[in-house]
Scaffold this motif. Structure first.
Motif, short mmCIF file in Angstrom:
data_model
loop_
_atom_site.label_atom_id
_atom_site.label_comp_id
_atom_site.label_asym_id
_atom_site.label_seq_id
_atom_site.Cartn_x
_atom_site.Cartn_y
_atom_site.Cartn_z
N VAL A 191 0.88 -1.17 0.00
CA VAL A 191 0.00 0.00 0.00
C VAL A 191 0.92 1.22 0.00
CG1 VAL A 191 -1.83 1.26 1.16
CG2 VAL A 191 -1.80 -1.25 1.26
N MET A 192 0.94 1.97 -1.10
CA MET A 192 1.88 3.07 -1.22
C MET A 192 1.23 4.26 -1.93
SD MET A 192 4.29 1.40 -4.23
CE MET A 192 5.52 2.68 -4.20
N LYS A 193 1.86 5.42 -1.78
CA LYS A 193 1.41 6.61 -2.49
C LYS A 193 1.35 6.32 -3.98
CE LYS A 193 2.92 11.29 -3.74
NZ LYS A 193 2.83 11.08 -5.18
N MET A 194 0.24 6.69 -4.61
CA MET A 194 0.09 6.53 -6.05
C MET A 194 0.85 7.64 -6.78
SD MET A 194 -1.41 4.88 -8.57
CE MET A 194 -0.97 5.27 -10.26
N VAL A 195 1.76 7.23 -7.64
CA VAL A 195 2.43 8.20 -8.52
C VAL A 195 1.52 8.41 -9.72
CG1 VAL A 195 4.47 8.68 -9.90
CG2 VAL A 195 4.70 7.41 -7.75
#
Length: 816
Positions: A191-195
């Protein structure tokens, strides 16, 4: 009850040793976030939902016995059975209820990311298998990802769908192929920041050339929008190479580039999933003509990506204690304009190849070319065509057939592994079909555009990837051979063995040959195949008609202006050849078109004279300072100056062809100096071709002007014997073994040695006639430059001759 702290682990807490807990993708993201963000490698923050959480979900819902009931005894090679059982297994996972404490942990992590990046943040939710990115298998594309997630409900739904994707048909079969237990590969989730590459660009890159195992380059693919189009093979991306050794010395230039069609771009679109949760899904839209005609990232972007790739490779290699090439995914955010690394894993195919065993495929026959595209690998395969238009027809495929399709997806892998070769209409060298073919060692040609139309079922074809970056599908089953050489057992002769090479597309595949450099790199191939335009037409467009001008302009749309197109295309072609042997010498011959050959180039008819015998007419050195071509030569010099001064290929030695008189040589050197190529500056060496009898007669005078000479045996034979080698009626008299020609060669070699300059040969003779190679060794020539397919055989012969000469007195009769 499982400890809730084990559900969530932030990237800052992870490293590459945590694969069993968080899977390969998460472990690598954590490794980079911890160690490389301080070095300038940009990685979005995020957390892992652990493999323990996956196991917790299945235990909480008592799903393990249900999965065993469905999958025990499954034969993954039975496609229909695989499809039925895979669907049931996924349904079991999707029917599971997420425990409340697990949901709270995931949503708590989401809240922290909002605090870091702002409430408008969207998320990328991606699968991360615990056996992922092992040395034996990459698991690339086997499990699902969900992008631009922007609500709590959508996050939880995407998480559960990722868990279910552990049992996609492709993932089940991949585990089976690689001897992984279906039940012991757990799913962690990223789960990570969407680029926001949907409004930017994205792609993949490798820290080596994937087709040839050439380790000195970073290979970058780029597309507009989301990168899934590259992986799926639905578009032809832009591609770039950066040369690592010169980059590390401070040079900042693209080594080689290719403009892709980029027919589509993948963007987000609102939709509803089956649970009525609003989620951003994707759609492909056509790109504009302007987007197609321009590179989608800048040279500065390419340099920054290369910097990331080199730092990532260096870090993982140092940690492993051995060279570790990397496979990376990147994205450029359309909002902040910054580049990010969103995944890195060990490259698992080229890195497994033997460094000492050289394998070269040679096509022995030829026939009609039915289609062509980008070659994957360097092998050859043959068989009967099976065109598959739909995944439901995969069961029709038979082992040993040539799979032909518009494109492939991971669901096709069970049949891909039994194919003799793979051919697709669409895709680039990092699409799914290419990745799988490379991993399986199967020849593949992608991006043919029309293979499904040109090839028919049961048609016998040969798929050849052994001729450079372009691959060809030939009609019929053609003979080919495989040459294998243990390089560790091949000694190095005293005589330098060099290679003739004009095609940049073959450079990396030939880099493994045991040569001392490039003895002849011809510009003509690059100008003819890639530029296609007469150099003077760039400098004097006013002399060209409107139709020709329009054609020239269409070739140059991705560049500042037509002259920029010429200089960059020629310089990058030459630099690619030089990179293959860097830092060994690469002797580049300035253009040696004859007037009739120049006339066939676009715009050539406006600048070239009509000559009855162009073979001995307006060619070579005579052109360079002449008003009819001096401006064209200036462009050549500008390109070569860029190769050496801006691209860092200081191993490039320039060579002047067909220099008839000493005074002509002086004029050429003056012209080169005026155009920024002064002999001696930045250690520039200039050689001269020794191919005219006057070069031999006045060799002492020529030696004062030039740093070395290379005997051109083709022209020297022609002019010594008075035979036009283009004339069929007297071609039978054209033979370098003539005593008079051999005497000319002897005088040239002795003259070069007498004057202390490098003396080599770059004509056909030593490649065609073993006895000439032996004669040259006896003369003590410094180097022989050979056609690539004769390098190994001639090297062995030279070693035998040198060994024999050690035990006998040197004696060579003139002319013998």
């Amino acid at each position: 009850m499982t400890d809730s702290t084990s559900y969530i682990r932030w990237f800052k807490e992870l490293n590459i040793d945590d694969v069993t807990s968080v899977g390969g993708k998460n472990a690598s993201l954590g490794e980079m976030y911890q160690n490389l963000t301080t070095e300038g490698v940009r990685v979005p923050n995020g957390f892992a939902v652990t493999a323990q959480a996956y196991n917790y979900v299945l235990e909480y819902n008592k799903a393990w016995p249900l999965l065993h009931a469905v999958l025990d005894g499954l034969d993954p090679d039975n496609i229909r059975d695989l499809q039925v059982c895979g669907k049931k297994a996924r349904g079991i996972v999707l029917d599971c209820k997420l425990p409340d404490d697990l949901k709270a942990s995931i949503l708590g992590g989401y809240a922290q990311l909002k605090q870091e990046y702002g409430k408008e943040i969207s998320l990328a939710v991606r699968s991360s298998a615990t056996a992922e990115d092992s040395p034996e298998a990459s698991f690339a594309g086997q499990n699902d990802s969900y992008l631009n997630i922007s609500s709590e409900e959508a996050l939880l739904d995407a998480y559960q769908r990722c868990l279910a994707s552990n049992f996609t048909d492709r993932s089940i079969h991949y585990k089976y192929d690689n001897n992984f237990d279906f039940y012991n590969v757990f799913l962690s989730v990223v789960v990570m920041k969407m680029v926001r590459s949907d409004i930017g660009s994205s792609g993949v890159m490798f820290s080596l050339d994937t087709e040839t195992n050439f380790k000195d380059v970073v290979f970058i693919n780029a597309a507009i929008g989301l990168g899934e189009n590259i992986v799926q093979g639905t578009i032809e991306p832009d591609s770039f190479y950066v040369h690592k050794p010169t980059y590390n010395k401070g040079y900042r230039s693209v080594l080689k580039r290719r403009l892709g069609q980029k027919e589509l771009k993948m963007i987000f679109t609102d939709s509803l999933n089956t649970n009525n949760i609003s989620v951003e899904y994707t759609e492909n839209v056509e790109t504009s003509n302007e987007e197609k005609s321009q590179f989608c990232i800048t040279d500065d972007d390419v340099m920054e990506l290369a910097d990331f790739a080199i730092k990532i490779e260096d870090h993982y290699s140092q940690k492993a204690g051995f060279y570790k090439p990397m496979d990376m995914e990147w994205a450029k955010d359309g909002i902040d304009g910054k580049l990010y690394i969103v995944q890195a894993r060990p490259e698992t195919v080229s890195s497994q190849k033997s460094a000492t065993t050289l394998e070269i495929f040679h096509l022995k026959d030829c026939s009609n070319i039915l289609a062509k595209g980008q070659a994957v690998g360097t092998r050859i395969g043959a068989g009967k065509v099976r065109v598959i238009q739909d995944v439901n027809l995969l069961s029709d495929f038979k082992p040993g057939e040539v799979l032909v399709a518009d494109t492939t997806t991971p669901d096709w892998e069970p049949v891909m592994k039994i194919a003799a070769a793979i051919v697709t209409n669409r895709g680039g060298r990092t699409c799914h079909a290419a990745i799988v073919a490379r991993e399986l060692g199967i020849p593949a040609i992608v991006g043919t555009n029309n293979a499904t139309e040109k090839l028919g079922n049961k048609q016998a074809v040969t798929v050849c990837c052994a001729e450079g970056e372009l691959g060809y599908i030939y009609d019929g089953i053609l003979n080919f051979e495989i040459e294998q050489t243990d390089l560790s057992q091949l000694a190095k002769p005293k005589t330098q063995i060099m290679m003739n090479l004009g095609n940049p597309d073959k450079a990396f595949s030939l880099a493994a040959l045991p040569v001392d450099g490039i003895g002849l790199a011809r510009m003509e191939f690059i100008i003819n195949e890639y530029i296609k335009v007469h150099p003077m037409a760039f400098k004097h467009p006013e002399k060209v008609d409107d139709v020709t001008l329009d054609k020239i302009q269409s070739l140059c749309t991705a560049y500042k202006n037509p002259q920029d197109f010429f200089v960059k295309t020629l310089s990058e072609g030459v630099a690619t050849i030089a990179a293959a042997v860097y830092p060994k010498p690469c002797v580049v011959r300035m253009s040696d078109f004859k007037s009739n050959e120049y006339a066939t180039l676009l715009g050539g008819k406006f600048f070239e004279p009509q000559e009855d015998n162009p073979m001995i007419g307006f060619r070579g050195a005579a052109r360079y300072a002449h008003p009819a071509y001096a401006d064209g030569f200036a462009l050549e010099c500008q390109a070569m100056k860029r190769v050496r001064d801006e691209m860092g290929m200081t191993n490039v030695i320039l060579m002047i062809p067909f220099c008839r008189r000493v005074q002509e040589g002086e004029k050429v050197l003056e012209s080169m100096a005026k155009n920024g190529l002064k002999r001696g500056d930045n250690n520039l060496q200039v050689y001269v071709m020794c191919e005219i009898p006057n070069n031999v007669i006045q060799i002492d005078a020529f030696a004062k002007l030039f740093d070395g000479l290379s005997i051109g045996s083709n022209d020297l034979t022609q002019l010594t014997l008075g035979v036009d080698r283009d004339s069929q009626i007297v071609a039978f008299d054209f033979d370098e073994r003539d005593p008079g020609v051999k005497e000319m060669i002897r005088l040239a070699v002795e003259g070069g040695k007498r004057n202390g300059i490098h003396t080599g040969i770059c004509g056909q003779a030593p490649s065609d006639y073993p006895e000439i190679a032996e004669y040259l060794v006896q003369l003590g020539i410094d180097s022989m430059s050979l056609n690539p397919d004769t390098v190994l055989a001639t090297t062995r012969r030279v070693l035998e001759v040198e060994k024999r000469l050690l035990h006998m007195p040197k004696s060579i009769d003139q002319g013998e």
